[in-house]
Design a protein around this motif. Sequence first.
Motif, short mmCIF file in Angstrom:
data_model
loop_
_atom_site.label_atom_id
_atom_site.label_comp_id
_atom_site.label_asym_id
_atom_site.label_seq_id
_atom_site.Cartn_x
_atom_site.Cartn_y
_atom_site.Cartn_z
N PHE A 167 5.61 -29.63 -12.74
CA PHE A 167 6.75 -29.54 -13.64
C PHE A 167 6.64 -30.48 -14.84
N SER A 168 6.10 -31.67 -14.66
CA SER A 168 6.11 -32.66 -15.74
C SER A 168 4.73 -32.84 -16.36
N VAL A 207 12.52 -24.96 -15.28
CA VAL A 207 12.83 -26.09 -16.15
C VAL A 207 14.05 -25.77 -17.00
N ASP A 208 14.06 -24.58 -17.60
CA ASP A 208 15.24 -24.19 -18.39
C ASP A 208 16.48 -24.10 -17.52
N GLU A 210 17.36 -25.81 -14.85
CA GLU A 210 17.90 -27.14 -14.55
C GLU A 210 18.41 -27.83 -15.80
N ALA A 231 11.81 -25.46 -21.48
CA ALA A 231 10.67 -24.91 -20.74
C ALA A 231 9.49 -24.62 -21.66
N ASN A 234 7.93 -27.88 -22.92
CA ASN A 234 7.19 -28.52 -21.84
C ASN A 234 5.83 -27.86 -21.64
N LEU A 334 14.99 -36.27 -18.62
CA LEU A 334 13.93 -35.34 -18.25
C LEU A 334 13.11 -35.82 -17.06
N VAL A 337 14.98 -34.71 -14.19
CA VAL A 337 14.88 -33.25 -14.10
C VAL A 337 13.62 -32.86 -13.33
N PHE A 338 12.49 -33.44 -13.72
CA PHE A 338 11.23 -33.05 -13.10
C PHE A 338 11.13 -33.51 -11.65
N LEU A 341 13.24 -31.05 -9.65
CA LEU A 341 12.59 -29.74 -9.54
C LEU A 341 11.43 -29.76 -8.55
#
Length: 368
Positions: A167-168, A207-208, A210, A231, A234, A334, A337-338, A341
């Motif tokens: 994700f990141s 990603v979008d 969340e 998203a 990223n 962020l 966030v990652f 996720l």
Amino acid sequence: MSNALRDLSEAGVSVWLDDLSRERLRSGNLAELMSTHHLVGVTSNPTIFDKALAEGDAYDQQVRELAVRGVSVEEAVRMITAYDIRWAADTLRPVYDSTDRVDGRVSLEVDPRLAGETERTVAEAKALWWLVDRPNMMVKIPATAAGLPAVTQALGHGISVNVTLIFSLERYRQVMNAFLEGMELARTNGHDLSRIQSVASFFVSRVDTEVDKRLEAIGTDEALSLKGRAALANARLAYQAYEEVFSSPEWKALEAHGAKPQRPLWASTGVKDPSYEDTLYVSQLVARNTVNTMPQATLDATADHGEITGDTVLGTYERARADFAALENAGVDLTDVFAVLEQEGVDKFVKSWESLLNELSAKLDESV
């Protein structure tokens, strides 16, 4: 039908399907998609197999035979999934041969309950590689902290690896480092590097989902104007990182020994928000030497009305960084966030795996 899938392939994006089932195989649908939809690969995961087993009668005969043999439910899962992966690999073998072993790949995931255990993940990867016994298979290993050294070790054993749940950008760079270390280990161990393939599955739509949820909670006009940007930004910055790593002296040394680069794979490319264009994460992530693995609905949408206008990644990095800065300024953490996720991704696959085990256990009991 549009020519979008053809155009996507010609732009350097390998079209893979994020779905597999016994019914798809025995009906000939997979082979049909190879000829009609430019399909050159398949990915699977515990959620996909859980859904496949619950529907129809395609697995009934094998389940009955496994029940007669009295195998454990864990062993039954391995045998059933390996059967499908082997069949899919054989169907895609002509693509594997014609693309110099780059495409024609089928991915099978290790037990997601092992995501925090390096040694057991490596052992499971070796067991699956032996069980399926097809050179165009890839073992999926999650990009968790414990998964990264497992990736290196599996590659060192000559196993092709699909690194999943990325994700990141920070984690993606760690994945690429694990790949480089694994290929160096494989070279030391005497493996033919040209036969080892890897992809890095960078998740997109989640990603979008969340970030948009957090933007809506913030609720300001500034925050709401940023929905749907995270998203793509990223993923595009991930491609920039890919370009940097795979032009480095360290990579060039491995390439001289026959190694092929670990390609970015855009995963989770079906839109979750119905207000977004249904081909958004296909048409806006066109870049050479990438893979886009699509659920059936996204594949069909792209085939029907997708528009591919060439590369949509190169030249976007400055805007992507600006979008990230704007999200942070609006109050979106962020990093959190990652982290959320990644944990949710592991948890979802564990839940699907346990559902698969329960479903199969019931079918085995019914067959005795």
